[in-house]
Design a protein around this motif. Structure first.
Motif, PDB file in Angstrom:
ATOM      1  N   ALA A 216       0.834  -1.212   0.000  1.00 59.48           N
ATOM      2  CA  ALA A 216       0.000   0.000   0.000  1.00 59.48           C
ATOM      3  C   ALA A 216       0.861   1.252   0.000  1.00 59.48           C
ATOM      4  CB  ALA A 216      -0.905   0.004   1.227  1.00 59.48           C
ATOM      5  N   CYS A 217       0.328   2.321  -0.590  1.00 65.37           N
ATOM      6  CA  CYS A 217       0.983   3.625  -0.492  1.00 65.37           C
ATOM      7  C   CYS A 217       0.751   4.147   0.919  1.00 65.37           C
ATOM      8  CB  CYS A 217       0.386   4.587  -1.520  1.00 65.37           C
ATOM      9  SG  CYS A 217       1.062   6.276  -1.398  1.00 65.37           S
ATOM     10  N   ILE A 218       1.834   4.506   1.600  1.00 64.95           N
ATOM     11  CA  ILE A 218       1.702   4.955   2.987  1.00 64.95           C
ATOM     12  C   ILE A 218       1.797   6.481   3.112  1.00 64.95           C
ATOM     13  CG2 ILE A 218       2.491   2.782   3.959  1.00 64.95           C
ATOM     14  CD1 ILE A 218       5.285   4.022   4.262  1.00 64.95           C
ATOM     15  N   GLY A 219       1.829   7.151   1.974  1.00 64.40           N
ATOM     16  CA  GLY A 219       1.822   8.612   2.003  1.00 64.40           C
ATOM     17  C   GLY A 219       3.082   9.235   2.561  1.00 64.40           C
ATOM     18  N   CYS A 220       4.217   8.566   2.399  1.00 65.76           N
ATOM     19  CA  CYS A 220       5.462   9.102   2.954  1.00 65.76           C
ATOM     20  C   CYS A 220       5.982  10.292   2.148  1.00 65.76           C
ATOM     21  CB  CYS A 220       6.521   8.010   3.023  1.00 65.76           C
ATOM     22  SG  CYS A 220       7.048   7.375   1.408  1.00 65.76           S
ATOM     23  N   GLY A 221       5.638  10.343   0.877  1.00 61.32           N
ATOM     24  CA  GLY A 221       6.033  11.473   0.042  1.00 61.32           C
ATOM     25  C   GLY A 221       7.427  11.400  -0.541  1.00 61.32           C
ATOM     26  N   LEU A 222       8.129  10.297  -0.348  1.00 59.33           N
ATOM     27  CA  LEU A 222       9.499  10.196  -0.858  1.00 59.33           C
ATOM     28  C   LEU A 222       9.529  10.237  -2.393  1.00 59.33           C
ATOM     29  CD1 LEU A 222      11.027   7.474   1.523  1.00 59.33           C
ATOM     30  CD2 LEU A 222      11.511   9.933   1.481  1.00 59.33           C
ATOM     31  N   CYS A 223       8.562   9.605  -3.015  1.00 59.83           N
ATOM     32  CA  CYS A 223       8.531   9.608  -4.480  1.00 59.83           C
ATOM     33  C   CYS A 223       8.302  11.015  -5.007  1.00 59.83           C
ATOM     34  CB  CYS A 223       7.452   8.646  -4.996  1.00 59.83           C
ATOM     35  SG  CYS A 223       5.789   8.977  -4.364  1.00 59.83           S
ATOM     36  N   VAL A 224       7.446  11.753  -4.339  1.00 57.24           N
ATOM     37  CA  VAL A 224       7.142  13.122  -4.764  1.00 57.24           C
ATOM     38  C   VAL A 224       8.395  13.997  -4.654  1.00 57.24           C
ATOM     39  CG1 VAL A 224       5.739  15.164  -4.302  1.00 57.24           C
ATOM     40  CG2 VAL A 224       4.746  12.889  -4.036  1.00 57.24           C
ATOM     41  N   LYS A 225       9.153  13.812  -3.586  1.00 62.61           N
ATOM     42  CA  LYS A 225      10.360  14.605  -3.371  1.00 62.61           C
ATOM     43  C   LYS A 225      11.440  14.297  -4.406  1.00 62.61           C
ATOM     44  CE  LYS A 225       9.578  14.922   1.618  1.00 62.61           C
ATOM     45  NZ  LYS A 225      10.052  14.497   2.975  1.00 62.61           N
ATOM     46  N   ASN A 226      11.450  13.057  -4.909  1.00 66.19           N
ATOM     47  CA  ASN A 226      12.478  12.657  -5.867  1.00 66.19           C
ATOM     48  C   ASN A 226      12.058  12.820  -7.319  1.00 66.19           C
ATOM     49  OD1 ASN A 226      15.025  11.146  -4.558  1.00 66.19           O
ATOM     50  ND2 ASN A 226      13.233  10.855  -3.254  1.00 66.19           N
ATOM     51  N   ALA A 227      10.816  13.237  -7.523  1.00 68.00           N
ATOM     52  CA  ALA A 227      10.321  13.474  -8.882  1.00 68.00           C
ATOM     53  C   ALA A 227      10.597  14.923  -9.280  1.00 68.00           C
ATOM     54  CB  ALA A 227       8.825  13.193  -8.944  1.00 68.00           C
ATOM     55  N   PRO A 228      10.608  15.218 -10.565  1.00 67.73           N
ATOM     56  CA  PRO A 228      10.787  16.614 -11.002  1.00 67.73           C
ATOM     57  C   PRO A 228       9.693  17.502 -10.408  1.00 67.73           C
ATOM     58  CG  PRO A 228      11.070  15.105 -12.845  1.00 67.73           C
ATOM     59  CD  PRO A 228      10.545  14.284 -11.709  1.00 67.73           C
ATOM     60  N   ASP A 229      10.003  18.767 -10.220  1.00 67.96           N
ATOM     61  CA  ASP A 229       9.042  19.706  -9.635  1.00 67.96           C
ATOM     62  C   ASP A 229       7.717  19.705 -10.406  1.00 67.96           C
ATOM     63  OD1 ASP A 229      10.865  20.420  -7.740  1.00 67.96           O
ATOM     64  OD2 ASP A 229      11.548  22.233  -8.786  1.00 67.96           O
ATOM     65  N   GLY A 230       6.629  19.509  -9.660  1.00 62.12           N
ATOM     66  CA  GLY A 230       5.310  19.543 -10.258  1.00 62.12           C
ATOM     67  C   GLY A 230       4.878  18.269 -10.963  1.00 62.12           C
ATOM     68  N   TYR A 240       0.192  10.897  -6.330  1.00 63.64           N
ATOM     69  CA  TYR A 240      -0.408  10.987  -7.657  1.00 63.64           C
ATOM     70  C   TYR A 240       0.648  11.438  -8.665  1.00 63.64           C
ATOM     71  CZ  TYR A 240      -4.982  10.866  -5.328  1.00 63.64           C
ATOM     72  OH  TYR A 240      -6.078  10.504  -4.583  1.00 63.64           O
ATOM     73  N   ILE A 241       0.613  10.851  -9.852  1.00 65.36           N
ATOM     74  CA  ILE A 241       1.513  11.249 -10.935  1.00 65.36           C
ATOM     75  C   ILE A 241       0.767  12.238 -11.827  1.00 65.36           C
ATOM     76  CG2 ILE A 241       2.796  10.463 -12.952  1.00 65.36           C
ATOM     77  CD1 ILE A 241       3.197   7.785 -11.547  1.00 65.36           C
ATOM     78  N   LEU A 242       1.273  13.448 -11.904  1.00 68.49           N
ATOM     79  CA  LEU A 242       0.630  14.504 -12.683  1.00 68.49           C
ATOM     80  C   LEU A 242       1.220  14.627 -14.081  1.00 68.49           C
ATOM     81  CD1 LEU A 242       0.468  17.276  -9.917  1.00 68.49           C
ATOM     82  CD2 LEU A 242      -1.247  15.547 -10.481  1.00 68.49           C
ATOM     83  N   GLN A 243       2.518  14.355 -14.181  1.00 64.09           N
ATOM     84  CA  GLN A 243       3.210  14.453 -15.467  1.00 64.09           C
ATOM     85  C   GLN A 243       3.964  13.149 -15.726  1.00 64.09           C
ATOM     86  OE1 GLN A 243       5.478  18.173 -15.826  1.00 64.09           O
ATOM     87  NE2 GLN A 243       4.093  19.168 -14.392  1.00 64.09           N
ATOM     88  N   PRO A 244       3.267  12.162 -16.277  1.00 64.18           N
ATOM     89  CA  PRO A 244       3.853  10.836 -16.491  1.00 64.18           C
ATOM     90  C   PRO A 244       5.169  10.842 -17.263  1.00 64.18           C
ATOM     91  CG  PRO A 244       1.497  10.770 -16.868  1.00 64.18           C
ATOM     92  CD  PRO A 244       1.865  12.217 -16.734  1.00 64.18           C
ATOM     93  N   ASP A 245       5.268  11.675 -18.296  1.00 64.24           N
ATOM     94  CA  ASP A 245       6.487  11.689 -19.115  1.00 64.24           C
ATOM     95  C   ASP A 245       7.713  12.068 -18.285  1.00 64.24           C
ATOM     96  OD1 ASP A 245       4.978  11.004 -21.279  1.00 64.24           O
ATOM     97  OD2 ASP A 245       4.870  13.018 -22.134  1.00 64.24           O
ATOM     98  N   LYS A 246       7.549  13.074 -17.428  1.00 63.63           N
ATOM     99  CA  LYS A 246       8.678  13.518 -16.605  1.00 63.63           C
ATOM    100  C   LYS A 246       9.040  12.474 -15.554  1.00 63.63           C
ATOM    101  CE  LYS A 246       8.186  18.528 -17.092  1.00 63.63           C
ATOM    102  NZ  LYS A 246       8.059  19.824 -16.373  1.00 63.63           N
ATOM    103  N   VAL A 247       8.030  11.809 -15.010  1.00 66.97           N
ATOM    104  CA  VAL A 247       8.297  10.772 -14.011  1.00 66.97           C
ATOM    105  C   VAL A 247       8.979   9.575 -14.669  1.00 66.97           C
ATOM    106  CG1 VAL A 247       7.251   9.155 -12.382  1.00 66.97           C
ATOM    107  CG2 VAL A 247       6.402  11.505 -12.524  1.00 66.97           C
ATOM    108  N   ASP A 248       8.553   9.228 -15.875  1.00 65.70           N
ATOM    109  CA  ASP A 248       9.170   8.105 -16.587  1.00 65.70           C
ATOM    110  C   ASP A 248      10.651   8.340 -16.836  1.00 65.70           C
ATOM    111  OD1 ASP A 248       6.818   6.735 -16.638  1.00 65.70           O
ATOM    112  OD2 ASP A 248       6.394   7.039 -18.772  1.00 65.70           O
ATOM    113  N   GLU A 249      11.036   9.601 -17.026  1.00 63.86           N
ATOM    114  CA  GLU A 249      12.432   9.927 -17.295  1.00 63.86           C
ATOM    115  C   GLU A 249      13.326   9.623 -16.100  1.00 63.86           C
ATOM    116  OE1 GLU A 249      12.500  13.991 -18.468  1.00 63.86           O
ATOM    117  OE2 GLU A 249      11.539  13.641 -20.413  1.00 63.86           O
ATOM    118  N   VAL A 250      12.774   9.677 -14.906  1.00 63.96           N
ATOM    119  CA  VAL A 250      13.562   9.391 -13.691  1.00 63.96           C
ATOM    120  C   VAL A 250      12.928   8.206 -12.948  1.00 63.96           C
ATOM    121  CG1 VAL A 250      14.452  11.733 -13.442  1.00 63.96           C
ATOM    122  CG2 VAL A 250      12.244  11.150 -12.436  1.00 63.96           C
ATOM    123  N   ALA A 251      12.426   7.258 -13.718  1.00 62.36           N
ATOM    124  CA  ALA A 251      11.659   6.146 -13.159  1.00 62.36           C
ATOM    125  C   ALA A 251      12.372   5.413 -12.030  1.00 62.36           C
ATOM    126  CB  ALA A 251      11.295   5.164 -14.271  1.00 62.36           C
TER     127      ALA A 251
END
Length: 275
Positions: A216-230, A240-251
């Motif tokens: 389960a997602c535990i809401g720690c926010g680590l993925c959000v912090k390591n993803a590109p801004d926004g 939540y993934i808002l910009q899939p292309d940018k997240v895929d680049e740093v998958a």
């Protein structure tokens, strides 16, 4: 005798009058079908799945022929090839069609998700959802009774041994029937080349979510912090993934910091280096 002859002529006269009336009415009120509709129907695959937003292929064909619809790329089963043929035939601007497939956003399998009870009711996701909420501890995840599989008109889904529905992407036409059938909205239509997903829908706080599901997602926010801004956000204890292309680049970077594996790379890309 005269009465009989008079009645006969009267009947013939009335018959002739109403016959002529019907012929004239037919010609005046007849709806002339645009011959282009039939041609467009020949181009369309005839799936009648409704993914285009119309009741069926005929509805989409008529809308295109009459000019009420100007997007030739709405036929998901037909894809780019059908879009190209329709745009060429009608003289419409060419459009780029992204192939979509259904994706089950839950990894709450028999091994990962804890059962809270034995469910002995009707084996239907919709029935279970609106009665006893099924037998899993998680009230957000897949119920596992296969309503989505039954709804698929193309045989593109089946129930896996782990208790979760599986999508055969080669057969999936993105018609959306499985999405409509799922009472928990955990199935989404996504681009076939998208890599990273949050395979969880739980809105419970971390300790609670972790208590009934290992992934389960535990809401720690680590993925959000390591993803590109926004590119991602954390809301109501869920990433939540808002910009899939940018997240895929740093998958690998984003996925690598998740302590539960709730955010992951699609299995078909598992052995592909994506960062």
């Amino acid at each position: 005798m005269n009465v009989v002859i008079y009645s006969l002529f009267l009947a013939l006269g009335l018959g002739l009058f109403f016959g002529l009336f019907l012929v004239i009415a037919f010609k005046k009120l007849a709806v002339h079908e645009d011959p282009r509709v039939e041609k467009i129907l020949e181009i369309l695959p005839g799936a009648n799945c409704g993914a285009c937003g119309y009741a069926g292929c005929a509805g989409y064909a008529e809308a295109l022929a009459m000019g009420h619809e100007t997007n030739p790329g709405k036929c998901a089963p037909g894809g780019q090839e059908v879009a190209n043929q329709i745009s060429h035939f009608l003289g419409l601007d060419a459009v780029s069609v992204t192939k979509l497939v259904a994706k089950v956003m839950c990894n709450g399998s028999k091994e990962n998700a804890i059962r809270r009870s034995d469910y002995n009711g009707i084996e239907s996701c919709r029935v279970a959802e609106f009665t006893l909420k099924g037998d899993k501890g998680c009230v957000y995840g897949c119920l596992g009774f296969g309503d989505c599989v039954d709804a698929c008109p193309f045989g593109a889904m089946y129930m896996g041994e782990d208790g979760l529905p599986k999508v055969i992407e080669e057969k999936c036409t993105a018609c959306g029937k499985c999405v409509e059938a799922c009472p928990r909205n955990i199935i989404e239509l996504v681009p076939v080349d998208r890599k990273v997903f949050v395979f969880c829908k739980s809105l419970d706080r971390g300790p609670v979510a972790k208590s009934y599901c290992k992934v389960a997602c535990i809401g720690c926010g680590l993925c959000v912090k390591n993803a590109p801004d926004g590119a991602m956000k954390l809301e109501n204890n869920l990433a939540y993934i808002l910009q899939p292309d940018k997240v895929d680049e740093v998958a690998e970077k984003v996925v690598g910091v998740c302590p539960t594996g709730a955010i992951a790379i699609d299995k078909k890309f598992a052995e592909v280096k994506v960062s």
